[in-house]
Enzyme design. Sequence first.
Site, PDB file in Angstrom:
ATOM      1  N   ALA A 128       2.840 -19.404  18.571  1.00 20.30           N
ATOM      2  CA  ALA A 128       2.920 -19.578  19.990  1.00 20.30           C
ATOM      3  C   ALA A 128       4.060 -19.096  20.419  1.00 20.30           C
ATOM      4  O   ALA A 128       5.212 -18.949  19.757  1.00 20.30           O
ATOM      5  CB  ALA A 128       3.063 -21.174  20.245  1.00 20.30           C
ATOM      6  N   HIS A 155       2.408   1.484  31.801  1.00 16.27           N
ATOM      7  CA  HIS A 155       2.553   2.414  32.852  1.00 16.27           C
ATOM      8  C   HIS A 155       3.629   3.423  32.032  1.00 16.27           C
ATOM      9  O   HIS A 155       4.353   3.228  31.298  1.00 16.27           O
ATOM     10  CB  HIS A 155       3.486   2.016  33.959  1.00 16.27           C
ATOM     11  CG  HIS A 155       2.415   1.064  34.668  1.00 16.27           C
ATOM     12  ND1 HIS A 155       1.451   1.791  35.779  1.00 16.27           N
ATOM     13  CD2 HIS A 155       2.370  -0.160  34.864  1.00 16.27           C
ATOM     14  CE1 HIS A 155       0.668   0.534  36.221  1.00 16.27           C
ATOM     15  NE2 HIS A 155       1.007  -0.596  35.728  1.00 16.27           N
ATOM     16  N   THR A 213       3.801  -6.452  18.340  1.00 15.09           N
ATOM     17  CA  THR A 213       4.069  -4.997  18.645  1.00 15.09           C
ATOM     18  C   THR A 213       3.614  -3.906  17.594  1.00 15.09           C
ATOM     19  O   THR A 213       3.610  -2.848  17.782  1.00 15.09           O
ATOM     20  CB  THR A 213       5.388  -4.654  19.089  1.00 15.09           C
ATOM     21  OG1 THR A 213       6.448  -4.964  17.976  1.00 15.09           O
ATOM     22  CG2 THR A 213       5.692  -5.473  20.235  1.00 15.09           C
ATOM     23  N   LYS A 214       3.175  -4.738  16.419  1.00 11.80           N
ATOM     24  CA  LYS A 214       2.974  -3.749  15.208  1.00 11.80           C
ATOM     25  C   LYS A 214       1.789  -4.551  14.700  1.00 11.80           C
ATOM     26  O   LYS A 214       1.465  -5.726  14.900  1.00 11.80           O
ATOM     27  CB  LYS A 214       3.890  -3.417  14.373  1.00 11.80           C
ATOM     28  CG  LYS A 214       4.533  -4.626  13.962  1.00 11.80           C
ATOM     29  CD  LYS A 214       5.835  -4.392  13.035  1.00 11.80           C
ATOM     30  CE  LYS A 214       6.328  -5.405  12.253  1.00 11.80           C
ATOM     31  NZ  LYS A 214       7.617  -4.938  11.526  1.00 11.80           N
TER      32      LYS A 214
END
Length: 197
Positions: free
Chosen positions: A160, A112, A165-166
Amino acid sequence: MLYIYRNFRDKISQHSLRKKFISDNPGTFVGHNLSLRLPQYISCDESVVLGDDCKLYCWDSYNGKRFAEKPEIRIGKRVHATRALTLQCARKIIIEDDVLLASNISLIDYNHGMSPLTDSYLENPLSLSDGILIGQGSWIGNNVLIVGGVTLGKKCIIGAGSVVTKDIPPYSVAVGNPAHVIKRYDFEQNKWVAAGN
């Protein structure tokens, strides 16, 4: 009474979507409670297993505004998702051949908008990434989140509970929040070695 009607209507709709999805993807085994949104943008190759409680959702518009590109979820050959895989796609999620997905994994290729000037963040337009690519033969552990714009190289292992994020290079083991590489496969020594060695 209205809730009961809507619940019944939604169950009938999902049953129809599942039936068509299975017909369009005959080499796919589907467990209980598969939930679909816009399955015309989803394709599975042969010998795919989608265990119980998987959710494959596509969006081609948001708040009445249609996106420039159609979304795409593409799942390769012999992909195995144990249970509760969630794919939320507004751009592209590609899972290459022979990927193993444990339980409760989420891949989301959008977010969002972050403007605080609207009453709700739901009113912001979606922020679309370049998509997500999961490389051939990778193994993703339980409770992993992979965000938009990420590419996992071939034969990666994601521990786990990690939040990816990259990009993660091929033949790497990554863990943590945010996920970072802790091992790489050394073909000369024929074993996993600590990253940086």
